[in-house]
Design a protein around this motif. Structure first.
Motif, PDB file in Angstrom:
ATOM      1  N   GLU A 212       6.345  13.462   0.109  1.00  0.00           N
ATOM      2  CA  GLU A 212       4.870  14.445   0.215  1.00  0.00           C
ATOM      3  C   GLU A 212       4.193  13.486  -0.049  1.00  0.00           C
ATOM      4  O   GLU A 212       3.919  12.129  -0.195  1.00  0.00           O
ATOM      5  N   LEU A 213       3.425  14.030   1.123  1.00  0.00           N
ATOM      6  CA  LEU A 213       1.925  12.870   1.208  1.00  0.00           C
ATOM      7  C   LEU A 213       0.774  13.964   0.698  1.00  0.00           C
ATOM      8  O   LEU A 213       0.319  14.711   0.510  1.00  0.00           O
ATOM      9  N   LEU A 214       0.200  12.686  -0.380  1.00  0.00           N
ATOM     10  CA  LEU A 214      -1.522  13.648  -0.774  1.00  0.00           C
ATOM     11  C   LEU A 214      -2.673  13.079  -0.549  1.00  0.00           C
ATOM     12  O   LEU A 214      -2.499  11.088  -0.422  1.00  0.00           O
ATOM     13  N   ILE A 215      -3.620  13.417  -0.129  1.00  0.00           N
ATOM     14  CA  ILE A 215      -4.795  13.124   0.732  1.00  0.00           C
ATOM     15  C   ILE A 215      -5.738  13.662  -0.086  1.00  0.00           C
ATOM     16  O   ILE A 215      -5.930  14.709   0.152  1.00  0.00           O
ATOM     17  N   ASN A 226       3.351   3.314  -5.153  1.00  0.00           N
ATOM     18  CA  ASN A 226       2.983   1.927  -4.804  1.00  0.00           C
ATOM     19  C   ASN A 226       3.157   2.319  -3.370  1.00  0.00           C
ATOM     20  O   ASN A 226       2.741   0.722  -2.169  1.00  0.00           O
ATOM     21  N   GLN A 227       3.006   3.555  -2.586  1.00  0.00           N
ATOM     22  CA  GLN A 227       2.146   2.878  -1.235  1.00  0.00           C
ATOM     23  C   GLN A 227       1.090   3.775  -0.858  1.00  0.00           C
ATOM     24  O   GLN A 227       1.628   5.042  -0.607  1.00  0.00           O
ATOM     25  N   ARG A 228       0.205   2.614  -1.446  1.00  0.00           N
ATOM     26  CA  ARG A 228      -1.083   3.740  -1.134  1.00  0.00           C
ATOM     27  C   ARG A 228      -1.670   3.233   0.261  1.00  0.00           C
ATOM     28  O   ARG A 228      -2.260   2.256   0.637  1.00  0.00           O
ATOM     29  N   LEU A 229      -2.312   4.173   0.877  1.00  0.00           N
ATOM     30  CA  LEU A 229      -2.535   3.583   2.298  1.00  0.00           C
ATOM     31  C   LEU A 229      -4.490   3.710   2.770  1.00  0.00           C
ATOM     32  O   LEU A 229      -4.754   5.046   1.655  1.00  0.00           O
TER      33      LEU A 229
END
Length: 279
Positions: A212-215, A226-229
């Motif tokens: 799941e990628l939340l944008i 922990n994986q915020r880009l």
């Protein structure tokens, strides 16, 4: 008359019409459409969802010119093209040029090199490119796959030809921006086709194989907090962000995330951000 505020169809009625008509022209299924009063507005001066339908610009012109009879429109309104097929017709996207750019959650993915590789994949999950551009001597081809949480395809773009499923709760195509909603105030994808060479995704919940990628805005959250880009720039790489299983043939990649939680929301931060994004 066109400036009469009473002539604007209320948003709730527009959505009801879209849902009933399968998010496209009832005659041909084209995703680009106008709202058409089957009972002439000049006579009734009211907006009733049952009396409004969706027609593509061509069928709208034919109706206005009297070449498309109201009886045929009423027939197709009862059994719209897209609902019969479970998907829309394809509509073209007009991309071209020698460079391309994706902006996804504030992260920028660019390609302007004419040397191999000539493909830009901003996000790949388990060997599947969710979005990609191919550059080929002035030809710029956009492709995309958007899934729901059960891996059902919701949106397909194949070399500049766009088609979507009628399964989502609501789909709205206004100008250059396509918005797909899972339910009221819950956006699955908000994407702008900024031709001739740019795609912008500023709000989305991208899903595939439990990833799941939340944008939202300039934030992209992958899998867990922990994986915020944010505000990364990837240039002339075949793949910007690779997640999960790697392809058998190695490709140039900016960021590789192999061990990512799949459909887990066990942190307060993730739950809060997901609530913000999905409104």
């Amino acid at each position: 008359m066109s400036n009469d505020p009473k002539r604007k169809i209320p948003n709730q009625i527009q959505r009801e019409v879209r849902q009933r008509c399968g998010f496209g022209c009832i005659m041909c299924g084209l995703p680009i459409y106008d709202y058409e009063h089957m009972k002439e507005w000049a006579k009734v001066k009211e907006h009733v969802a049952e009396d409004i339908t969706l027609l593509c610009p061509q069928h709208h012109r034919e109706k206005t010119a009297g070449r498309l009879p109201i009886e045929l429109i009423q027939k197709h309104n009862k059994n719209p093209f897209n609902l019969r097929n479970g998907k829309s017709s394809y509509t073209p996207l007009y991309y071209q040029g020698d460079s391309c750019e994706f902006i996804i959650g504030g992260n920028t993915f660019k390609m302007d090199s004419q040397e191999f590789p000539n493909q830009m994949i901003p996000i790949m999950i388990d060997e599947i490119p969710l979005f990609s551009f191919i550059l080929d001597k002035g030809h710029l081809l956009l492709s995309a796959l958007v899934f729901d949480q059960f891996n059902n395809l919701i949106l397909v773009i194949s070399e500049n030809r766009l088609m979507y499923s009628t399964d989502p709760w609501d789909i709205q195509f206004v100008g250059k921006t396509l918005t797909i909603r899972e339910k009221f105030r819950k956006i699955l994808l908000n994407i702008t086709f900024d031709s001739p060479n740019k795609v912008i995704i500023d709000k989305a919940r991208l899903l595939y194989n439990g990833i799941e990628l939340l944008i939202k805005g300039d934030r992209l959250l992958v899998g867990d907090e922990n994986q915020r880009l944010s505000r990364n720039i990837f240039r002339n790489l075949q793949c910007g962000i690779m997640i999960g299983r790697e392809p058998q043939i190695p490709i140039g990649t900016g960021i590789y995330l192999g061990n990512i939680n799949r459909y887990t929301r066990n942190s307060i931060e993730l739950k809060r951000l997901a609530a913000e994004i999905l409104e």
